[in-house]
Design a protein around this motif. Sequence first.
Motif, PDB file in Angstrom:
ATOM      1  N   CYS A 441      34.215  34.586 -50.458  1.00 59.30           N
ATOM      2  CA  CYS A 441      33.839  34.913 -51.888  1.00 59.30           C
ATOM      3  C   CYS A 441      33.588  33.842 -52.692  1.00 59.30           C
ATOM      4  CB  CYS A 441      34.918  35.645 -52.477  1.00 59.30           C
ATOM      5  SG  CYS A 441      34.390  37.078 -53.333  1.00 59.30           S
ATOM      6  N   ARG A 442      34.457  32.554 -52.717  1.00 54.90           N
ATOM      7  CA  ARG A 442      34.050  31.511 -53.395  1.00 54.90           C
ATOM      8  C   ARG A 442      32.855  30.685 -53.070  1.00 54.90           C
ATOM      9  NH1 ARG A 442      39.715  30.553 -52.268  1.00 54.90           N
ATOM     10  NH2 ARG A 442      39.075  29.128 -50.752  1.00 54.90           N
ATOM     11  N   ARG A 443      32.429  30.952 -51.767  1.00 58.01           N
ATOM     12  CA  ARG A 443      31.267  30.319 -51.103  1.00 58.01           C
ATOM     13  C   ARG A 443      29.900  31.345 -51.751  1.00 58.01           C
ATOM     14  NH1 ARG A 443      32.542  30.409 -46.410  1.00 58.01           N
ATOM     15  NH2 ARG A 443      31.575  32.147 -45.738  1.00 58.01           N
ATOM     16  N   ARG A 444      29.994  32.553 -51.783  1.00 57.40           N
ATOM     17  CA  ARG A 444      28.982  33.252 -52.000  1.00 57.40           C
ATOM     18  C   ARG A 444      28.590  33.807 -53.550  1.00 57.40           C
ATOM     19  NH1 ARG A 444      28.210  37.590 -46.791  1.00 57.40           N
ATOM     20  NH2 ARG A 444      28.465  36.103 -45.343  1.00 57.40           N
ATOM     21  N   LEU A 445      29.440  33.658 -54.196  1.00 57.24           N
ATOM     22  CA  LEU A 445      29.287  34.248 -55.737  1.00 57.24           C
ATOM     23  C   LEU A 445      28.367  33.091 -56.473  1.00 57.24           C
ATOM     24  CD1 LEU A 445      32.920  35.384 -56.701  1.00 57.24           C
ATOM     25  CD2 LEU A 445      30.958  36.588 -56.499  1.00 57.24           C
ATOM     26  N   PRO A 446      28.725  31.783 -56.307  1.00 54.39           N
ATOM     27  CA  PRO A 446      27.731  30.988 -56.755  1.00 54.39           C
ATOM     28  C   PRO A 446      26.300  31.085 -56.248  1.00 54.39           C
ATOM     29  CG  PRO A 446      29.567  29.570 -56.159  1.00 54.39           C
ATOM     30  CD  PRO A 446      29.784  31.079 -55.593  1.00 54.39           C
ATOM     31  N   ARG A 447      26.241  31.308 -54.947  1.00 52.74           N
ATOM     32  CA  ARG A 447      24.931  31.401 -54.461  1.00 52.74           C
ATOM     33  C   ARG A 447      23.883  32.860 -55.104  1.00 52.74           C
ATOM     34  NH1 ARG A 447      25.971  29.854 -48.165  1.00 52.74           N
ATOM     35  NH2 ARG A 447      27.084  27.938 -48.841  1.00 52.74           N
ATOM     36  N   ILE A 448      24.949  33.810 -55.345  1.00 53.69           N
ATOM     37  CA  ILE A 448      24.449  35.256 -55.954  1.00 53.69           C
ATOM     38  C   ILE A 448      23.927  34.861 -57.435  1.00 53.69           C
ATOM     39  CG2 ILE A 448      25.065  37.194 -56.967  1.00 53.69           C
ATOM     40  CD1 ILE A 448      27.113  37.494 -54.401  1.00 53.69           C
ATOM     41  N   LEU A 449      24.554  33.994 -58.007  1.00 51.84           N
ATOM     42  CA  LEU A 449      24.134  33.441 -59.355  1.00 51.84           C
ATOM     43  C   LEU A 449      22.716  32.661 -59.163  1.00 51.84           C
ATOM     44  CD1 LEU A 449      27.626  32.568 -61.028  1.00 51.84           C
ATOM     45  CD2 LEU A 449      26.262  34.757 -61.703  1.00 51.84           C
ATOM     46  N   LEU A 450      22.774  31.906 -58.323  1.00 48.06           N
ATOM     47  CA  LEU A 450      21.383  31.029 -58.002  1.00 48.06           C
ATOM     48  C   LEU A 450      20.334  32.018 -57.769  1.00 48.06           C
ATOM     49  CD1 LEU A 450      20.052  28.464 -57.864  1.00 48.06           C
ATOM     50  CD2 LEU A 450      20.773  28.228 -55.501  1.00 48.06           C
ATOM     51  N   CYS A 451      20.396  32.843 -56.999  1.00 48.08           N
ATOM     52  CA  CYS A 451      19.441  33.660 -56.535  1.00 48.08           C
ATOM     53  C   CYS A 451      19.075  34.895 -57.428  1.00 48.08           C
ATOM     54  CB  CYS A 451      19.899  34.741 -55.193  1.00 48.08           C
ATOM     55  SG  CYS A 451      20.123  33.681 -53.776  1.00 48.08           S
ATOM     56  N   ALA A 452      20.004  35.179 -58.216  1.00 42.81           N
ATOM     57  CA  ALA A 452      19.548  36.064 -59.623  1.00 42.81           C
ATOM     58  C   ALA A 452      18.855  35.102 -60.584  1.00 42.81           C
ATOM     59  CB  ALA A 452      20.710  36.532 -60.378  1.00 42.81           C
ATOM     60  N   ALA A 453      19.044  34.089 -60.986  1.00 39.86           N
ATOM     61  CA  ALA A 453      18.232  33.277 -61.885  1.00 39.86           C
ATOM     62  C   ALA A 453      17.012  32.910 -61.410  1.00 39.86           C
ATOM     63  CB  ALA A 453      18.971  31.810 -61.879  1.00 39.86           C
ATOM     64  N   LEU A 454      16.600  32.555 -60.003  1.00 39.19           N
ATOM     65  CA  LEU A 454      15.413  32.861 -59.582  1.00 39.19           C
ATOM     66  C   LEU A 454      14.643  33.813 -59.469  1.00 39.19           C
ATOM     67  CD1 LEU A 454      13.379  30.946 -57.856  1.00 39.19           C
ATOM     68  CD2 LEU A 454      14.540  31.872 -55.650  1.00 39.19           C
ATOM     69  N   MET A 455      15.304  34.873 -59.255  1.00 39.92           N
ATOM     70  CA  MET A 455      14.435  36.092 -59.381  1.00 39.92           C
ATOM     71  C   MET A 455      14.187  36.606 -61.021  1.00 39.92           C
ATOM     72  SD  MET A 455      16.153  39.994 -59.421  1.00 39.92           S
ATOM     73  CE  MET A 455      16.618  39.702 -61.274  1.00 39.92           C
ATOM     74  N   GLY A 456      15.010  36.107 -61.859  1.00 36.18           N
ATOM     75  CA  GLY A 456      14.859  36.324 -63.056  1.00 36.18           C
ATOM     76  C   GLY A 456      13.555  35.591 -63.859  1.00 36.18           C
ATOM     77  N   GLY A 457      13.388  34.173 -63.359  1.00 36.98           N
ATOM     78  CA  GLY A 457      12.173  33.411 -63.790  1.00 36.98           C
ATOM     79  C   GLY A 457      11.026  33.751 -63.264  1.00 36.98           C
ATOM     80  N   CYS A 458      11.113  34.412 -61.858  1.00 35.82           N
ATOM     81  CA  CYS A 458       9.941  34.720 -61.240  1.00 35.82           C
ATOM     82  C   CYS A 458       9.419  36.144 -62.005  1.00 35.82           C
ATOM     83  CB  CYS A 458      10.045  35.186 -59.856  1.00 35.82           C
ATOM     84  SG  CYS A 458      10.218  33.752 -58.725  1.00 35.82           S
ATOM     85  N   LEU A 459      10.388  36.961 -62.217  1.00 36.73           N
ATOM     86  CA  LEU A 459      10.174  38.366 -62.798  1.00 36.73           C
ATOM     87  C   LEU A 459       9.505  37.929 -64.509  1.00 36.73           C
ATOM     88  CD1 LEU A 459      10.362  41.269 -62.593  1.00 36.73           C
ATOM     89  CD2 LEU A 459      12.733  41.132 -63.555  1.00 36.73           C
ATOM     90  N   TYR A 460      10.257  37.029 -64.963  1.00 35.69           N
ATOM     91  CA  TYR A 460       9.589  36.697 -66.336  1.00 35.69           C
ATOM     92  C   TYR A 460       8.260  36.223 -66.396  1.00 35.69           C
ATOM     93  CZ  TYR A 460       9.314  35.160 -71.252  1.00 35.69           C
ATOM     94  OH  TYR A 460       8.972  34.634 -72.640  1.00 35.69           O
ATOM     95  N   SER A 461       7.887  35.391 -65.399  1.00 40.76           N
ATOM     96  CA  SER A 461       6.662  34.767 -65.205  1.00 40.76           C
ATOM     97  C   SER A 461       5.550  35.724 -64.759  1.00 40.76           C
ATOM     98  CB  SER A 461       6.482  33.654 -64.288  1.00 40.76           C
ATOM     99  OG  SER A 461       7.257  32.735 -64.506  1.00 40.76           O
ATOM    100  N   ALA A 462       5.917  36.907 -64.011  1.00 36.42           N
ATOM    101  CA  ALA A 462       5.061  37.966 -63.619  1.00 36.42           C
ATOM    102  C   ALA A 462       4.975  39.020 -64.630  1.00 36.42           C
ATOM    103  CB  ALA A 462       5.893  38.704 -62.564  1.00 36.42           C
ATOM    104  N   LEU A 463       5.822  39.106 -65.618  1.00 29.09           N
ATOM    105  CA  LEU A 463       5.742  40.041 -66.630  1.00 29.09           C
ATOM    106  C   LEU A 463       4.849  39.544 -67.521  1.00 29.09           C
ATOM    107  CD1 LEU A 463       6.408  42.666 -68.473  1.00 29.09           C
ATOM    108  CD2 LEU A 463       8.544  41.041 -69.306  1.00 29.09           C
ATOM    109  N   LEU A 464       4.769  38.345 -67.919  1.00 34.73           N
ATOM    110  CA  LEU A 464       3.647  37.585 -68.939  1.00 34.73           C
ATOM    111  C   LEU A 464       2.416  37.621 -68.305  1.00 34.73           C
ATOM    112  CD1 LEU A 464       5.770  34.335 -70.095  1.00 34.73           C
ATOM    113  CD2 LEU A 464       5.239  36.373 -71.368  1.00 34.73           C
ATOM    114  N   PHE A 465       2.252  37.430 -66.953  1.00 34.76           N
ATOM    115  CA  PHE A 465       0.816  37.425 -66.403  1.00 34.76           C
ATOM    116  C   PHE A 465       0.392  38.811 -66.352  1.00 34.76           C
ATOM    117  CE2 PHE A 465      -1.562  38.232 -62.438  1.00 34.76           C
ATOM    118  CZ  PHE A 465      -2.507  37.175 -62.636  1.00 34.76           C
TER     119      PHE A 465
END
Length: 522
Positions: A441-465
């Motif tokens: 759990c300690r190993r995976r939780l930070p990776r989950i946060l990183l993946c969600a942040a990456l998704m959010g950035g891509c989603l916001y860019s796609a929304l603007l586009f």
Amino acid sequence: MSLIRAAATVGGFTMMSRITGFLRDVLIAAILGAGPVADAFFVAFKLPNFFRRLTAEGSFTIAFVPLFAGSLEADGVAAAKRFAGDVLSMMCVVLAALTLAMELAMPWIMHVLAPGFVATPDRFALAVELTRITFPYLPLISLVALYGGILNSIDRFAAMAAAPILLNLILIGAMLGFADRLETPGHVLAWGVSAAGLAQLVWLIVAARRAGWTLALRLPRVTPGVRKLFRLMGPAMIGAGVVQINLLIDMVLASTLPLGSISFLYYADRVNQLPLGVIGVAIGTALLPMLSRQWRAGDGAAAQETQNRALEFGALLTVPAAVGLGVLATPIITVLFERGAFQATDTAATAAAMIAFAAGLPAFVLVKVLQPGFFAREDTKTPVKVAAAAVVLNLVLNLILMQYLAHVGLALATAIASWMNGLVLARLLGRSGAFHLDARCRRRLPRILLCAALMGGCLYSALLFSERLVPGTFTGGAAIGIVALIVLILLALAVYFGAALLTGAMRLADFRAALRRTGHSG
């Protein structure tokens, strides 16, 4: 059943319930909008629905399931049936008395629930009348919780999870067939709510009977088991229902804000309830009987493993859901609700509240994952202390933030209080030795946060586009808005789960193994 399989069963039916619920709310938004009749109905629906969440998803289940499962495992089927029958008889008496008292006292209760309505006598009188019509939903749905607790304890989760679908279908039918038959559409909806409660009770009684659990009504007796159940329910009601208590406080204060504030918070909360119900409630529902059996058997290691996997699974789905709801708030509200009496200004106000609610979504689910760790061991005192502190914090933040952010401040205060609740529960559960984050759990939780942040950035860019490519994508017509929103959601899912697999935030092999594992082995 394994945790993931059980959660998937509950989550699948809950998803169907939320989808039919959205269809219901689309109709309500189109017919009632955000005016005085809508405000009066939402208050009338909020009171029995508030108790429903405390019983069906809260205090009764949390107190009843560990006691019933323990009796079933230790004393056998006959003893468990006697206990459930005693509870049924006592509930019928208590609920009948409560319903009668509430019906008679409704005008005074409305002064507490919606004090802002007093200044507009017509809206106040309508709210009282509609709440009197809807309140019988409470005793009916409380009996549904009893039968649902029995079925969940024997690993039959589907019937209880499917029951809310009946409510939505009946209200949709009422709106489509009878919207103009009574004084207001609000009256039609109010009568539909009570009819749906009766339908849900019949559904659960039939499901229990098919599973071999027919309960006999007898003269009520305050047995030691019944006494213990009601003693556990009081603290559990506050501990498990702090989110709902916070929302009730929001409604009381929102009634003092400009017209429509209650409706904005209601629609925003409805969207937020989709991931909360599908993920948080599903995991909590599946987790409680599983942990109860493991702690009853003295298998602390299995209980720790089960709770870690529940937290990991919840975070894997909830964190990206929160990010997605935040980024796509305006398009989601536009596509779902902006039609008929629901205007663009209503969309903007509702979307702002939804962003605030989304900020607290992981905390809401964290609470749902951690509380069974206390309740499975019949500890209802610790969560109630944390819940009381969270309610006080929520009230203080409400009074401060509503001065500057109006209804959005109320939603934000709820989110902050939920984070405090979840983090303190985690700390106290760890101190008791009942839970600690394992290495995985300690190993995976930070990776989950990183993946969600990456998704959010891509989603916001796609929304603007998309807005630059087709100006007014989400306001130029229903069809193009729906298609664009679906494309954005699919893109978000692809980016997030692709990143999760690449970074090791999730592994498909773990899910396959979990589906093969039984609930008793953790």
